[in-house]
Motif scaffolding. Structure first.
Motif, PDB file in Angstrom:
ATOM      1  N   TRP A 119       0.720  -1.236  -0.051  1.00 12.02           N
ATOM      2  CA  TRP A 119      -0.028  -0.106   0.028  1.00 12.02           C
ATOM      3  C   TRP A 119       1.012   1.107  -0.160  1.00 12.02           C
ATOM      4  CZ3 TRP A 119      -3.394   1.379   4.735  1.00 12.02           C
ATOM      5  CH2 TRP A 119      -4.129   2.693   4.720  1.00 12.02           C
ATOM      6  N   ALA A 120       1.795   1.270   0.785  1.00 13.27           N
ATOM      7  CA  ALA A 120       2.708   2.481   1.032  1.00 13.27           C
ATOM      8  C   ALA A 120       3.603   2.670  -0.386  1.00 13.27           C
ATOM      9  CB  ALA A 120       3.839   2.269   1.999  1.00 13.27           C
ATOM     10  N   ALA A 121       3.725   1.549  -0.939  1.00 15.99           N
ATOM     11  CA  ALA A 121       4.475   1.724  -2.303  1.00 15.99           C
ATOM     12  C   ALA A 121       3.800   2.073  -3.473  1.00 15.99           C
ATOM     13  CB  ALA A 121       5.338   0.447  -2.636  1.00 15.99           C
ATOM     14  N   GLY A 122       2.254   2.072  -3.309  1.00 19.90           N
ATOM     15  CA  GLY A 122       1.515   2.124  -4.413  1.00 19.90           C
ATOM     16  C   GLY A 122       1.288   1.277  -5.346  1.00 19.90           C
ATOM     17  N   GLU A 123       1.321  -0.064  -4.682  1.00 19.31           N
ATOM     18  CA  GLU A 123       1.232  -1.170  -5.441  1.00 19.31           C
ATOM     19  C   GLU A 123      -0.092  -1.867  -5.132  1.00 19.31           C
ATOM     20  OE1 GLU A 123       4.337  -3.826  -4.745  1.00 19.31           O
ATOM     21  OE2 GLU A 123       6.033  -2.243  -5.588  1.00 19.31           O
ATOM     22  N   ALA A 124      -1.264  -1.309  -5.629  1.00 16.50           N
ATOM     23  CA  ALA A 124      -2.683  -1.577  -5.446  1.00 16.50           C
ATOM     24  C   ALA A 124      -2.771  -3.020  -5.799  1.00 16.50           C
ATOM     25  CB  ALA A 124      -3.660  -0.700  -6.056  1.00 16.50           C
ATOM     26  N   GLU A 125      -2.598  -3.490  -6.842  1.00 16.62           N
ATOM     27  CA  GLU A 125      -2.720  -4.899  -7.148  1.00 16.62           C
ATOM     28  C   GLU A 125      -2.224  -5.834  -6.382  1.00 16.62           C
ATOM     29  OE1 GLU A 125      -4.993  -5.982  -9.292  1.00 16.62           O
ATOM     30  OE2 GLU A 125      -5.732  -4.199 -10.046  1.00 16.62           O
ATOM     31  N   ARG A 126      -1.028  -5.527  -5.880  1.00 27.49           N
ATOM     32  CA  ARG A 126      -0.206  -6.429  -4.890  1.00 27.49           C
ATOM     33  C   ARG A 126      -0.800  -6.394  -3.589  1.00 27.49           C
ATOM     34  NH1 ARG A 126       4.551  -6.760  -1.621  1.00 27.49           N
ATOM     35  NH2 ARG A 126       5.393  -4.699  -2.092  1.00 27.49           N
TER      36      ARG A 126
ATOM     37  N   LEU B 293      -3.380  -9.314  -1.390  1.00 29.87           N
ATOM     38  CA  LEU B 293      -3.017  -9.870   0.083  1.00 29.87           C
ATOM     39  C   LEU B 293      -4.269  -9.786   1.169  1.00 29.87           C
ATOM     40  CD1 LEU B 293       0.441  -8.044   0.474  1.00 29.87           C
ATOM     41  CD2 LEU B 293      -0.061 -10.763   0.579  1.00 29.87           C
ATOM     42  N   THR B 294      -5.399  -9.272   0.339  1.00 29.09           N
ATOM     43  CA  THR B 294      -6.788  -9.370   1.187  1.00 29.09           C
ATOM     44  C   THR B 294      -7.546 -10.302   0.850  1.00 29.09           C
ATOM     45  OG1 THR B 294      -8.097  -7.996  -0.268  1.00 29.09           O
ATOM     46  CG2 THR B 294      -6.323  -6.898   1.092  1.00 29.09           C
ATOM     47  N   ASN B 295      -8.699 -10.522   1.563  1.00 34.92           N
ATOM     48  CA  ASN B 295      -9.826 -11.476   1.403  1.00 34.92           C
ATOM     49  C   ASN B 295     -10.702 -11.284   0.543  1.00 34.92           C
ATOM     50  OD1 ASN B 295     -11.130  -9.804   2.992  1.00 34.92           O
ATOM     51  ND2 ASN B 295     -12.006 -11.491   4.302  1.00 34.92           N
ATOM     52  N   ASP B 296     -10.379  -9.960  -0.197  1.00 33.93           N
ATOM     53  CA  ASP B 296     -11.553  -9.543  -1.189  1.00 33.93           C
ATOM     54  C   ASP B 296     -10.714  -8.574  -2.163  1.00 33.93           C
ATOM     55  OD1 ASP B 296     -13.637  -8.780  -2.556  1.00 33.93           O
ATOM     56  OD2 ASP B 296     -14.574  -7.372  -1.088  1.00 33.93           O
ATOM     57  N   PRO B 297      -9.785  -9.240  -3.159  1.00 35.77           N
ATOM     58  CA  PRO B 297      -8.812  -8.312  -4.157  1.00 35.77           C
ATOM     59  C   PRO B 297      -9.636  -7.698  -4.835  1.00 35.77           C
ATOM     60  CG  PRO B 297      -8.686 -10.793  -4.376  1.00 35.77           C
ATOM     61  CD  PRO B 297      -9.564 -10.561  -3.197  1.00 35.77           C
ATOM     62  N   VAL B 298     -10.868  -8.163  -5.479  1.00 34.58           N
ATOM     63  CA  VAL B 298     -11.732  -7.278  -6.677  1.00 34.58           C
ATOM     64  C   VAL B 298     -12.188  -6.118  -5.835  1.00 34.58           C
ATOM     65  CG1 VAL B 298     -13.764  -7.699  -7.804  1.00 34.58           C
ATOM     66  CG2 VAL B 298     -12.166  -9.610  -7.500  1.00 34.58           C
ATOM     67  N   THR B 299     -12.399  -6.078  -4.607  1.00 40.12           N
ATOM     68  CA  THR B 299     -12.870  -4.780  -4.242  1.00 40.12           C
ATOM     69  C   THR B 299     -11.760  -3.861  -3.664  1.00 40.12           C
ATOM     70  OG1 THR B 299     -14.885  -5.834  -3.561  1.00 40.12           O
ATOM     71  CG2 THR B 299     -14.201  -3.659  -2.322  1.00 40.12           C
ATOM     72  N   ALA B 300     -10.769  -4.556  -3.024  1.00 42.13           N
ATOM     73  CA  ALA B 300      -9.782  -3.841  -2.452  1.00 42.13           C
ATOM     74  C   ALA B 300      -8.671  -3.093  -3.147  1.00 42.13           C
ATOM     75  CB  ALA B 300      -8.882  -4.870  -1.436  1.00 42.13           C
ATOM     76  N   ALA B 301      -8.251  -3.967  -4.260  1.00 44.87           N
ATOM     77  CA  ALA B 301      -7.174  -3.253  -5.253  1.00 44.87           C
ATOM     78  C   ALA B 301      -7.781  -1.940  -5.820  1.00 44.87           C
ATOM     79  CB  ALA B 301      -6.757  -4.138  -6.324  1.00 44.87           C
ATOM     80  N   PRO B 302      -9.014  -1.731  -6.320  1.00 46.03           N
ATOM     81  CA  PRO B 302      -9.460  -0.479  -6.832  1.00 46.03           C
ATOM     82  C   PRO B 302      -9.615   0.506  -5.939  1.00 46.03           C
ATOM     83  CG  PRO B 302     -10.849  -2.187  -7.802  1.00 46.03           C
ATOM     84  CD  PRO B 302      -9.935  -2.810  -6.508  1.00 46.03           C
ATOM     85  N   ALA B 303     -10.042   0.041  -4.650  1.00 43.78           N
ATOM     86  CA  ALA B 303     -10.077   0.941  -3.573  1.00 43.78           C
ATOM     87  C   ALA B 303      -8.800   1.698  -3.050  1.00 43.78           C
ATOM     88  CB  ALA B 303     -10.903   0.525  -2.284  1.00 43.78           C
ATOM     89  N   ILE B 304      -7.665   0.730  -3.200  1.00 41.86           N
ATOM     90  CA  ILE B 304      -6.392   1.240  -2.660  1.00 41.86           C
ATOM     91  C   ILE B 304      -5.869   2.199  -3.880  1.00 41.86           C
ATOM     92  CG2 ILE B 304      -3.921   0.414  -2.287  1.00 41.86           C
ATOM     93  CD1 ILE B 304      -5.396  -2.192  -1.257  1.00 41.86           C
TER      94      ILE B 304
ATOM     95  N   THR C  53     -11.991  -4.267   4.567  1.00 40.83           N
ATOM     96  CA  THR C  53     -12.854  -3.447   4.784  1.00 40.83           C
ATOM     97  C   THR C  53     -12.668  -1.975   4.513  1.00 40.83           C
ATOM     98  OG1 THR C  53     -14.354  -2.206   6.684  1.00 40.83           O
ATOM     99  CG2 THR C  53     -12.217  -3.178   7.084  1.00 40.83           C
ATOM    100  N   PRO C  54     -13.286  -0.909   4.122  1.00 39.45           N
ATOM    101  CA  PRO C  54     -12.956   0.336   3.647  1.00 39.45           C
ATOM    102  C   PRO C  54     -12.268   1.281   5.019  1.00 39.45           C
ATOM    103  CG  PRO C  54     -15.077  -0.058   2.672  1.00 39.45           C
ATOM    104  CD  PRO C  54     -14.892  -1.040   3.647  1.00 39.45           C
ATOM    105  N   THR C  55     -12.610   0.922   6.131  1.00 38.85           N
ATOM    106  CA  THR C  55     -11.996   1.587   7.181  1.00 38.85           C
ATOM    107  C   THR C  55     -10.501   1.284   7.367  1.00 38.85           C
ATOM    108  OG1 THR C  55     -12.761  -0.423   8.743  1.00 38.85           O
ATOM    109  CG2 THR C  55     -14.171   1.553   8.454  1.00 38.85           C
ATOM    110  N   VAL C  56      -9.916   0.208   6.674  1.00 38.13           N
ATOM    111  CA  VAL C  56      -8.482  -0.039   6.584  1.00 38.13           C
ATOM    112  C   VAL C  56      -7.811   1.145   6.119  1.00 38.13           C
ATOM    113  CG1 VAL C  56      -6.678  -1.369   5.606  1.00 38.13           C
ATOM    114  CG2 VAL C  56      -8.729  -2.576   6.640  1.00 38.13           C
TER     115      VAL C  56
END
Length: 544
Positions: free
Chosen positions: A66-73, A77-88, A151-154
């Motif tokens: 996350w800190a490196a801006g590598e959203a896909e990676r 590493l989450t249990n919901d990559p389809v939602t998490a990657a675009p959000a990051i 969760t978005p609160t992350v």
């Protein structure tokens, strides 16, 4: 690596410090486990709780990506990559985050707290941004891998599902909120007002005469800004006069801090003006306005009004108060199975459950026992009408009931839901003799704002309720007497304790009035109404 290792991310590089030895980690999880196995030799997915090492390593890999801006990676590493990657990805792009440093704290079980230090840049203007959040590590259901529970609160503790972070010229100018006397209400001094003032800004900021600045904010799924998180360049605030009283608000803020989870609201009976609203915790959910909780025996104010309306009993009517009473095969008890003799005023002052539940039989004979309470709440107290307070509220609900739920509703349990503002309004209605819808900004009608109305209490009903509430606050047997000691007369009150699911200790409720101020409070797991919520309300009333 053992639990309690210090974890940090600097410039997108994850570092673990354990026993004085530093380990760099691009894919620390693979380093610990020996990497992935060949498909032919892969063992069955691991089960059971995640280990301390898995928590530390997984959190570290995720935060580093996350800190490196590598959203896909990071998303992977989450249990919901389809939602998490675009959000990051949207976090960096939408908020204009140019640099990020994340420092993880010591895990507590599977929960890892961390601090984000970022730089936000927009149109050549940059500003540092620091906040705290947390994440949890869980085991993947199919793979058995340790993963960050998405969760978005992350990303930010105030970020809800569907919402995004935005940086740019604010959609509305800032406002300088003042109380009804013109005294400034700075958020750092009155933190409980922040959610309400944010909402008032979105509704009235464009009318207050200010100029918008550049900010970072949370934008809901429908495009509405909800919370300003960072100001890059201040605009020119317009002045917004509210109904808040700075002195009463200060007392409310101080009173709720005595308990981990508490809410209080205060209303002026003669006008409906809201004089205070406070929550602890102060940030986040506005429990005082938006809570939906059973109010316990404070509801007996409305039940007593119902009994008078239908001729069941008045304040001087003799009533029975046995230790228990059964309705529809279910026994209802008084506190410690006490019993008493006397009139309805005595039963009200002592908060006798059985005396109020016994009202069902005569109302059943009239065919209204399942609907009378809700009808009375709407007719005289405005509960069930749509309130236009100026910000989002839950307006109280007393639905039609049946069976044991009817008996429970008469003592404020069952499906009834209220919040501190609703119950403060009920006390205000008794004090004034009629419902005046609570409000934070005067009704102007320009944006469709229209106050809810209700019929005034018949004179004998208003006098009867004031007599009963005064007895609860002053009589030797009154359950509110101790809390209301030292509160100026004329005064009245009602205590309540509400059972909540599997919660071992009841929620504490209290509502009352003194002079031209009414207030109500709820303290989660506070027990008896007079013990926790009572002192909160008393402190607010004394400030008025």
């Amino acid at each position: 690596m053992r639990s309690g290792a210090k974890v940090g991310i600097v410039g997108g590089v994850f570092v673990v410090v354990a026993s004085g030895v530093a380990y760099g980690g691009y894919n620390l999880w693979n380093g610990i486990t020996g990497g992935s196995q060949d498909v032919g030799t892969r063992s069955a997915p691991k089960t059971g709780p995640v280990t301390a090492e898995e928590v530390t390593a997984t959190a570290g890999d995720f935060l580093a990506a996350w800190a490196a801006g590598e959203a896909e990676r990071a998303g992977g590493l989450t249990n919901d990559p389809v939602t998490a990657a675009p959000a990051i990805a949207a976090y960096r792009e939408g908020a204009g985050v140019s640099e990020t440093t994340i420092t993880a704290g010591t895990p507590t079980g599977a929960v890892v707290p961390f601090t984000v230090k970022a730089t936000v840049t927009y149109d050549g203007v940059s500003k540092p941004w620091t906040y705290e959040s947390k994440l949890s590590v869980v085991r993947g259901e199919s793979t058995g891998r340790p993963l960050v529970k998405w969760t978005p609160t992350v990303l930010h503790p105030k970020l809800a599902a569907g919402a995004t972070l935005r940086t740019g010229t604010a959609k509305t100018p800032p406002v300088k909120a003042v109380d009804h006397k013109g005294v400034a209400l700075p958020p750092e001094k009155y933190p409980s007002l922040v959610p309400a003032l944010d909402a008032l800004r979105q509704r009235y900021g464009g009318k207050a005469g200010g100029e918008a600045g550049v900010e970072t904010w949370i934008e809901s799924a429908n495009g509405t800004p909800s919370s300003t998180l960072l100001v890059l360049s201040a605009g020119k605030p317009g002045e917004l006069r509210t109904t808040i009283d700075a002195g009463v608000q200060a007392a409310a803020e101080k009173a709720v801090k005595e308990f981990p989870n508490a809410a209080v609201a205060a209303v002026e009976p003669s006008s409906g003006a809201i004089r205070a609203v406070a929550n602890n915790p102060a940030s986040g959910f506005n429990t005082a306005f938006q809570g939906k909780q059973a109010p316990g025996s404070t509801m007996k104010i409305v039940t007593a009004a119902m009994m008078m309306r239908y001729g069941v009993a008045g304040p001087d009517s003799r009533v029975e108060c046995p230790p228990t009473v059964t309705w529809d095969g279910y026994p209802f008890h008084n506190l410690k199975d006490f019993s008493t003799e006397g009139d309805l005023t005595n039963a009200f002052a002592m908060s006798c459950n059985t005396a109020f539940i016994k009202a069902i039989n005569p109302l059943k004979d009239k065919g209204v026992h399942n609907t009378a309470l809700g009808d009375t709440a709407r007719k005289w107290f405005g509960i069930g009408e749509v309130w236009s307070v100026g910000v989002q509220t839950e307006d109280g609900n007393v639905p039609e009931s049946s069976g044991t739920e009817t008996a429970a509703s008469y003592i404020g349990q069952g499906a009834i839901t209220m919040n501190a503002l609703n119950m403060a309004s009920i006390s205000a209605t008794v004090k004034d003799g009629g419902f005046r819808q609570p409000y934070l900004v005067a009704e102007d009608g320009e944006d469709g704002q229209k106050f809810a109305t209700a019929e005034r209490l018949p004179g004998e009903v208003a006098r009867g309720l004031r007599k009963m509430m005064n007895a609860a606050a002053t009589a030797p047997e009154g359950t509110a007497r101790e809390a209301m000691r030292g509160v100026s007369s004329p005064k009245g009150a009602k205590t309540g304790s509400a059972e909540v699911g599997t919660q071992s200790t009841s929620n504490s409720w209290f509502t009352g009035y003194s002079g031209d101020l009414a207030a109500a409070a709820v303290v989660e797991a506070g027990g008896h109404g007079g013990d926790a919520a009572g002192p909160v309300v008393a402190a607010v009333l004394k400030a008025g």
